[in-house]
Structure formats: C-alpha cells, structure tokens
Design a protein around this motif. Structure first.
Motif, PDB file in Angstrom:
ATOM      1  N   ASP A 196       0.877  -1.085   0.120  1.00 15.65           N
ATOM      2  CA  ASP A 196       0.011  -0.012  -0.246  1.00 15.65           C
ATOM      3  C   ASP A 196       1.036   1.176   0.009  1.00 15.65           C
ATOM      4  O   ASP A 196       2.114   1.261   0.333  1.00 15.65           O
ATOM      5  N   ASP A 198       2.082   4.806   1.171  1.00 13.72           N
ATOM      6  CA  ASP A 198       2.084   5.380   2.572  1.00 13.72           C
ATOM      7  C   ASP A 198       2.490   7.015   2.369  1.00 13.72           C
ATOM      8  O   ASP A 198       3.505   7.096   1.817  1.00 13.72           O
ATOM      9  N   ASP A 241      -2.522   5.143   2.673  1.00 12.70           N
ATOM     10  CA  ASP A 241      -2.329   5.389   4.055  1.00 12.70           C
ATOM     11  C   ASP A 241      -1.936   6.835   3.965  1.00 12.70           C
ATOM     12  O   ASP A 241      -0.792   7.339   3.627  1.00 12.70           O
TER      13      ASP A 241
HETATM   14 CA    CA Z   1       0.865   1.482   5.197  1.00 14.49          CA
END
Ligand code: CA
Ligand code: DGT
Ligand code: CA
Ligand code: ZN
Length: 590
Positions: A196, A198, A241
């Motif tokens: 993912d 960041d 995120d």
């Molecule tokens: Ca993350």
C-alpha cells in the motif's frame, strides 16, 4: 496503529498456542487482551510511560510487560519464539478467512500441506471434502477465501505507485497550512512492488488535509479515518494510507514510517543501548525525556551517531553498520544519468517512430541513446531481417550527421539462440555500435544449458550488454534457471555489461542480484526497454533498483560520458576480437 498491531500479535499468539493444544486459560487471556487493544482509542505510549497499562481490562503484569516490550523494540520475543516451534505454513493458513488453529492442524497433520498454494491445490483436487466433517460446500468456501486473499494481496508495480503518489502529493501540497509532504513506506524505499502507498504530511492543522485526501478525485472508498490518519481505496482499488503530523516531528515520523520494519527494529536496539528512545515523535534521552531530534530526518540518524541513510538502503542489510563508520556508498542519482540503452521503435515492436524517440532522448538532455530493435528470429516482435537493420543503420547514420552533443548509437536487441549463438552473424554485429543480447525462447532449458548459452553470448566480442539476465516477469513468470555467479564472473572478465531492466514488470537484474554483481565489480546499465515514449520515464524505477543495489556512478554505464562509453565498448572488442574498428564483411576472425 500500534494497538492494532499488538492486538493482531496477541491474537496470533493465542492461535499458535491453540494449535499446540496449550492451556485454554492462557489462550483466553491473550484473546481477551487482543480484544481490549483492538477497541482501545487512547495513546498507548502515553499509558505505558505513565506505568498505567494494567488499568486496561484483561491486562495483567505479564501482558503489560509484553506491550512495553513491543513499544520499545517493535517485536515480541514470545511470538518470535512460538512461531519457530510450529510448521512454517501454519501462520499462512490462519490468514485464510474461515481457517482456525484446529483446521490448520488437520491440513498439516493429515494432508501434509505446507503452503496456501498447497491448500488451494488440495481443494481443487477434492482432497478436502474427504476429510471428516468437511463437505463440498466447505471446500468451495476455502477456494473462494483464497481467491479473495490473493486479490487483496496483489501488489502495485513501482510505476503505478509512483504516479499515484505524485497525484496525491501534488493535491496535498496545495492545501493551506501544509508545510511538507513526502512518500514513506516501501515506495520511498523503492521496493520492487508496493503493498500500500504511505503518505506523510506536516501541517499545523490536520483537518483540511484529511478532508482533501478523503475527497480527492481518486478516492473510491474510505476504509478508516481518524483525526490525523486515514486509509482509502482508490477508484481502482489501491490502498493509500495518510498520516498528518506536526512539523516538529516530521523528520521522526518520516524515519519511522519509511521503514523497513527490520531496519527500524535494529535502529531502536541501537538507541536503547545508548540510553535513547526513538519513536515517530522524535529521539528522546531516557533519563530525563529530553528530546534530541525530530524535525529533520537526518538529525534523527545523527542523534544516534549515524550518517543519514538513503531510504533505498534501509533493509537491515549492512547499511546501519556502514552508517556507523561513515562507509555508506555515494549512490547514483538522476542527475548522473547521461543516456538510455535498449530502446525499441516501430521498426520492430515499439509504438513510436524512430525520429520521435530520437528527439525525445535529446529533449531529456541525454548525451546518447541506443536504438535496439529486435533481431530476425523474433517474429512475434517483428524482428528485423539483415536488410532491414542495414537500412535502419543507414537512416541513423544520416540522423547522427545532423546532431551535435548527442549521439544515437546503432544498436539491436539480438536473440541468443538455443545453442548460444547470436541471431545475426558477427559481420552485422561488428557494424553496430551497441549489441544487446537477450534470451526470448527456450526458458525451460536446464540451468547448465541456459548458463552456457549466456556465457557463449558474453564471450562474443560484439555483445555489449546482456538484457534482463533472468527472464522473470513479476507475478507472471519465474526466472529461468541460470547460474548467476558464473554469469557475473564472465561478465567481469570480458567487460560485458549486465542490465538492470527498468520495465516495472521485469526489474531484472533485481536489487539483490545487482548488488552481488556490483560487489564483484561487474559494470551495470539501467535501460528502460522502451516500447512507447512514456516508457522512457521508467528510468526513475531502474534508478531506484540500482540504488537499492548500492550502485555508485562509476559502476553504471549510463554515467559515462559519450566518449567514455564508446571507449568502453571498444575495449571489449579490442581485447576479444583484436581490433576496435567496425569489421567489414568477409574479414571475420574469432
Ligand atoms: Ca501502510
Ligand atoms: P508494503 O506496504 O507491504 O509495500 O510495505 P511497507 O514497508 O510500506 O509497510 P507498511 O505499509 O505496512 O508500513 C509502512 C512503514 O511503517 C513500514 O515500512 C515501517 C513503518 N513501521 C515502523 N514501525 C512499525 C511497526 O512497528 N510495525 C509496522 N507494521 N510498521 C512499522
Ligand atoms: Ca506501504
Ligand atoms: Zn527489448
């Protein structure tokens, strides 16, 4: 965030204990603690510092100590020891929705399964339904769960993550009150694939940043949102995120959330030994809680007696030791890159015209590019006959005559045939400036056959570079069997260059292999394997891999000036064929 990780760890401990048939009360204690932590919304660090962890429901002296251990070291010794006592597949099985410790035990003991891939195969073969208490329906559910798990686990290629990050960072930078933005996590480290994305932002007030993030045009679904952190799925299902921090702790947060986790664990151990504590807010002296650093990332490292470590090196592979003694490499940078090799045009399977690509290289400020279309045997890629490549050479010579301070090298990507011979005769190769040798067929040959093929190509005086040396395609095709050590040795001996192919699906050599080659003194080159104009941008991806491989400018062909480059190529020809000038037809020698 930490309470969630701890909650997961406690849950895993409970599962492993159950797997081993341990005491039910102990198991239940871990489960209760996991639940408490999952719903706890306060500041765990704060509670720990105040010595008040035991106020949490279900947390006694022992568990409080474990929580403290995790907060300072980033891991739990009890868990690390426990996982070593069970077969390696168990934790993996437990991740499949619907599979608990009891079922995992049946998979291991009765069916002798080792991985989720084994489990999937067993379900396909109908071996699960034969288990007592199992049925076709349950088997089907397991298959479905594995399918979903795989989907959720699919990782982004680097170029996708890079451009997505660019979009978000541009938007967030414009929010009033934002002082700093950066990527963090695996993207900042330029890992070959990204789980993912960041992002980190420094702002006095988090509100407007969170709003801009959740309402962005690319946001599909908000997974979780608090005051200073949020997770979303993009419209295409990619997870991003975001964390917003105070400007004074931006450096510490950047260090913390860049990872890797392994790097951070060792960093924290180092801090503890110095009587210091590192977290996402800063570096603190334990004795009086005085804050020594946090605004700038470099100061975080300096406070620990270390030089700033480039993010690409942060994998706990010797970078901390090197930083301690001032021996970090001077990594290659974008400004060092003077050209690109291995570029296709519509003369074979590329999309763009020769003239367009040549101009694009010049526009990027390159000193040289090598046009390397496919050779005759590669029919699916519209490989060029000898007449065609001679025609292309003529056009390029005419083009070059009109260029100053920029040279187009006459090249070709020549297939290494099944017996290791090249797909054009030496007379043709000798007339080219830059010969790329590639394997595009016979991937299933034995290790010795493939290795010998490549070694023969390396010994050809005219082969400048071996492209994508292992042939892997990330997520699609395993590398072919090849003895890379032997390839590296031969490349070193003959001054043959090995490629870091920057195509995000290839990244071949990969970081660890390239690092080994680099250690042995092999010359490397980043090439984009461009098939359409936009692929020239993949240079940034290749650069990330080269940096992860600890490559310095002196070991990268792209960093040579045009004259140095031509001299390099000529050197191999001189030593191996006994001459430097292009050979004429009919005067070949071995
Ligand atoms: Ca993350
Ligand atoms: P990915 O997303 O799988 O490609 O890999 P990362 O490295 O981006 O991992 P991610 O997104 O779970 O976490 C981002 C960073 O947060 C990670 O690189 C290290 C940092 N971090 C610092 N301390 C911890 C910790 O105690 N636990 C975890 N999970 N991450 C931590
Ligand atoms: Ca990540
Ligand atoms: Zn190619």
């Amino acid at each position: 965030m930490k309470q969630h990780e701890l909650s997961t760890l406690f849950e895993q401990i409970a599962n492993l204990l159950e797997y081993q048939g341990e005491n039910v009360f102990r198991i239940r204690a871990y489960r209760r603690a996991a639940e408490t932590l999952a719903t706890f919304s306060g500041d765990l660090d704060h509670l720990a510092t105040a010595g008040r962890l035991r106020e949490l429901s279900g947390i006694g002296a022992d568990l409080a100590q474990k929580i403290e251990e995790y907060l300072t070291t980033g891991q739990l010794d009890a868990f690390e020891r426990l996982r070593k006592t069970v077969p390696s597949g168990v934790l993996e099985f437990l991740e499949v929705p619907g599979v608990g410790p009891k079922l995992a035990k049946v998979f291991v003991d009765r069916l002798k399964l080792k991985t989720v891939a084994d489990l999937e195969q067993a379900a396909r073969d109908g071996r699960l339904r034969a288990l007592p208490g199992f049925g076709g329906k349950k088997e089907e559910n397991i298959l479905k769960a594995i399918g979903l798990m795989k989907q959720g686990r699919e990782r982004m290629t680097l170029n996708v993550a890079l451009s997505l990050a660019q979009q978000f960072l541009t938007r967030l930078r414009e929010v009033p009150g934002v002082l700093n933005v950066s990527t963090a996590g695996s993207l900042r480290r330029m890992k070959e694939t990204i789980g993912d994305l960041d992002l980190l932002v420094a702002a006095r007030r988090p509100g407007p940043v969170m709003e801009a993030f959740q309402r962005s045009p690319w946001t599909g679904r908000v997974l979780a949102a608090g005051m200073t952190k949020a997770s979303i799925l993009t419209t295409r299902g990619l997870q991003v995120d975001l964390r917003v921090v105070k400007p004074a702790s931006f450096g510490a947060a950047l260090q913390y959330f860049t990872g890797s986790k392994e790097h951070n664990v060792v960093l924290r151990e180092l801090a503890v030994r110095k009587g210091l504590k590192v977290n996402e807010y800063g570096v603190f002296r334990v004795s009086d809680r005085h804050r020594l650093a946090g605004t700038e990332e470099a100061d975080v490292y300096r406070a620990l007696g270390l030089a700033w470590i480039p993010p690409e090196l942060r994998e706990n592979n010797g970078e901390l030791e090197a930083a301690k003694v001032g021996r970090l490499p001077t990594l290659v940078e974008a400004k060092d890159i003077r050209g690109d090799f291995h570029i296709h045009t519509n003369w074979s399977d590329g999309a763009d015209k020769l003239e367009v690509i040549v101009q694009a290289g010049k526009d990027r400020g390159y000193e040289y590019i090598a046009i390397c279309d496919h050779s005759q045997s590669l029919r699916i890629a519209r490989g060029m006959s000898i007449e065609r490549i001679r025609e292309q050479m003529g056009i390029l010579r005419a083009l070059n005559a009109r260029l100053t301070g920029y040279q187009v090298l006459l090249g070709a990507e020549v297939d290494i045939l099944a017996d290791g011979s090249m797909d054009y005769p030496d007379e043709v190769l000798a007339d080219l400036d830059f010969v790329v040798g590639s394997i595009h067929s016979g991937f299933k040959q034995s290790e010795s056959a493939i290795t010998n093929r490549i070694l023969r190509a390396i010994r050809n005086p005219y082969v400048t570079l071996i492209a994508h040396p292992t042939g892997r395609l990330i997520g699609e095709r395993e590398p072919y069997q090849v003895n890379l050590e032997a390839v590296f040795q031969a490349a070193k001996e003959t001054n043959t260059v090995l490629e870091i192919n920057a195509c995000p699906k290839r990244l071949d050599l990969c970081d660890t292999a390239a690092r080994r080659a680099q250690e042995l003194g092999v010359m490397l080159a980043i090439s984009t394997d461009t098939h359409r104009l936009t692929h020239l941008d993949h240079m940034a991806v290749g650069l990330g891999i080269a940096r992860r491989a600890w490559v310095e400018p002196r070991q990268l062909l792209n960093c040579l000036t045009r004259h140095e480059l031509l001299a390099w190529i000529a050197r191999k020809r001189t030593t191996l064929a006994g001459h430097a000038a292009p050979r004429r037809v009919g005067s070949r020698r071995r």
